[in-house]
Design an enzyme around this catalytic site. Structure first.
Site, mmCIF file in Angstrom:
data_model
loop_
_atom_site.group_PDB
_atom_site.id
_atom_site.type_symbol
_atom_site.label_atom_id
_atom_site.label_comp_id
_atom_site.label_asym_id
_atom_site.label_seq_id
_atom_site.Cartn_x
_atom_site.Cartn_y
_atom_site.Cartn_z
ATOM 1 N N ASP A 161 10.958 -32.911 -128.788
ATOM 2 C CA ASP A 161 11.955 -33.731 -128.096
ATOM 3 C C ASP A 161 13.344 -33.117 -128.221
ATOM 4 O O ASP A 161 14.130 -33.159 -127.273
ATOM 5 C CB ASP A 161 11.959 -35.166 -128.640
ATOM 6 C CG ASP A 161 13.008 -35.997 -127.920
ATOM 7 O OD1 ASP A 161 12.864 -36.172 -126.694
ATOM 8 O OD2 ASP A 161 13.986 -36.435 -128.553
ATOM 9 N N ARG A 168 16.949 -31.079 -120.822
ATOM 10 C CA ARG A 168 17.101 -32.094 -119.758
ATOM 11 C C ARG A 168 18.569 -32.426 -119.543
ATOM 12 O O ARG A 168 19.006 -32.652 -118.424
ATOM 13 C CB ARG A 168 16.322 -33.356 -120.132
ATOM 14 C CG ARG A 168 14.814 -33.184 -119.998
ATOM 15 C CD ARG A 168 14.074 -34.323 -120.686
ATOM 16 N NE ARG A 168 14.498 -35.620 -120.203
ATOM 17 C CZ ARG A 168 14.579 -36.724 -120.962
ATOM 18 N NH1 ARG A 168 14.243 -36.685 -122.228
ATOM 19 N NH2 ARG A 168 14.980 -37.855 -120.444
ATOM 20 N N SER A 183 10.274 -39.614 -124.810
ATOM 21 C CA SER A 183 11.277 -39.091 -125.746
ATOM 22 C C SER A 183 11.593 -40.141 -126.820
ATOM 23 O O SER A 183 11.559 -39.855 -128.025
ATOM 24 C CB SER A 183 12.540 -38.720 -124.957
ATOM 25 O OG SER A 183 13.663 -38.630 -125.781
HETATM 26 N N1 URA Z 1 17.491 -41.479 -125.438
HETATM 27 C C1 URA Z 1 16.500 -40.673 -125.900
HETATM 28 O O1 URA Z 1 16.235 -40.618 -127.095
HETATM 29 N N2 URA Z 1 15.822 -39.928 -125.008
HETATM 30 C C2 URA Z 1 16.066 -39.969 -123.687
HETATM 31 O O2 URA Z 1 15.399 -39.284 -122.942
HETATM 32 C C3 URA Z 1 17.103 -40.804 -123.216
HETATM 33 C C4 URA Z 1 17.796 -41.561 -124.126
#
Ligand code: URA
Length: 434
Positions: A161, A168, A183
């Site tokens: 992540d 991202r 995520s």
């Molecule tokens: N918070 C997160 O942890 N991940 C995301 O993709 C968006 C907000």
């Protein structure tokens, strides 16, 4: 297996298999798949979406991309809470101590702020000495000893992540429900709590701009949690105006302290009461959400929540004299009054505009390596629905910067004043449980 085939499959709208998703997550985490291919796949997912099975496979693969925390040494039901991020959101600093004071165990891993949103870790670090980097053993021992710990996520949790989120962020692929849900849930599931309450925000200051997309995200995350046997529930909450009156790190800590002493702003108290009631029922401290809400209000009244906040800071090395005497927090060198250009009623306070302005005053980061000024931020004197006279103070801008005239204007422009009476915002709109 070839990454390009996986990208093309998603581009053409085919559902990915568990093997394909595992291959991608493992390969990307191990730096074997380059960023450009991961970005192409993220964009294909953003446009084509994912079905429930794909989202579950992706969450599971990310959750197992690094360490998972074992909280089994902590007695009782461990509850956790996660907010999808907003402006003025100091809820964890109020809610955590309250649910813990009422008998629930809170072992929470939090994040830092980025862009227009704040983060609990930065707020905690406005108290000198506060440590957010405990070892897993210290974390578990502290929750066993005092019922609460809030720390930063270690680099070993959910490395997939970390890489994917950073990618991202710079490739326009944040706003995808399958990617946001996997995520958030992969991190929450890796950090080990039995029960999770998700505070899914919608409105101008949130990722989800309207309640329908917030509901879809919430339902997706509740399903993921339930499929992995964690009691997962969600509330949909308003982020069309900032939460409470304070935006900025030490200013928000002071508001959290005031709230635990019974002097909090109405919207924050409403949110804490509802969320706390749900968490106490998840922890089986209360037999219903309504009973939980009453217990939460009592813990504000008798100051046991405030004492728990002091215990939390003390246990993690924070100078607790700041919590007991908040006038010790240094003020910014300049406090600018932002005055109303006309009289009427406050119709709207653009959360996004206020969040960005607070960041520009020094309270936030545009990029992860920026340092933040703990004293900077904004205090809102008026909220939606309030009457305002021409020339009256709408907000105070706290800053140590000098060339920020433009930011004062942005704060002023974030307030929309109209002639007709406007109702105050409701904060908690829906409760989603299986
Ligand atoms: N918070 C997160 O942890 N991940 C995301 O993709 C968006 C907000």
């Amino acid at each position: 297996m070839r990454t390009v085939d996986i990208i093309e499959a998603k581009r053409d709208g085919r559902a990915l298999t568990k093997e394909e998703i595992d291959f991608f997550v493992k390969g990307y985490t191990a730096d074997e798949i380059p960023d450009y291919q991961a970005a192409a796949l993220a964009m294909a997912i953003l446009f084509r979406g994912m079905n429930k099975d794909e989202i579950a496979y992706l969450t599971d693969a990310m959750m197992h991309s690094g360490d998972t925390i074992d909280l089994s040494a902590i007695k009782g039901i461990k509850v956790d809470k996660h907010s999808t991020g907003g402006v003025g959101d100091k809820t964890s600093l109020v809610l955590g101590p309250l649910v813990s004071a009422c008998g629930a165990k809170l072992a929470k891993m939090s994040g830092r702020g980025l862009g227009h949103t704040g983060g609990t870790l930065d707020k905690m670090e406005s108290v000198p000495g506060m440590r957010i980097g405990l070892s897993e053993k210290e974390f578990v021992d502290q929750v066993n000893r005092i019922g609460i710990s809030i720390i930063g996520q270690t680099a070993k949790i959910d490395p997939a992540d970390k890489k994917l989120y950073a990618l991202r962020d710079v490739t326009g692929t944040v706003e995808s429900i399958p990617l946001i849900a996997s995520s958030i849930m992969s991190k929450k599931l890796a950090s080990g709590s039995d029960a999770i309450l998700l505070d899914v925000k919608f409105g101008s200051g949130a990722f989800m701009k309207n309640i329908d997309s917030a509901r879809e995200l919430a339902k997706t995350m509740v399903e993921i949690g339930d499929s992995l046997h964690r009691d997962t529930r969600a509330i949909l909450t308003d982020m069309d105006e900032p939460l409470g009156r304070a935006v900025g790190n030490s200013l928000e800590v002071k508001e959290a302290i005031a709230t635990l002493k019974g002097e909090g702003p109405e919207d924050l108290v409403e949110l804490v009461k509802r969320a706390g009631g749900i968490m106490l029922s998840q922890a089986k401290v209360a037999s219903s959400v309504e009973e939980g809400e009453k217990i939460i209000l009592k813990a504000i009244d008798d100051r046991s929540g405030f004492e728990k906040l002091c215990a939390l800071f003390e246990a993690q090395g924070g100078d607790v004299s700041y919590i007991r005497d908040p006038s010790k927090f240094p003020l910014a060198s300049h406090i600018e009054e932002i005055r109303a250009k006309k009289g009427g009623y406050v119709e709207r306070i653009d959360s996004f505009g206020i969040g960005v302005a607070a960041m520009k005053l020094g309270a936030g980061r545009a990029k992860m390596t920026d340092t933040i000024d703990m004293a900077a931020g904004i205090i809102l004197c008026k909220k939606v629905g309030d009457k305002v006279k021409e020339g009256e103070v709408l907000a105070y801008a706290h800053t140590n910067k000098t060339d920020v005239e433009e930011v004062y204007k942005e704060i002023s422009d974030s307030f929309i004043v109209c002639k007709e009476k406007v109702p105050a915002h409701t904060v908690v709109h829906e409760y989603i449980a299986k």
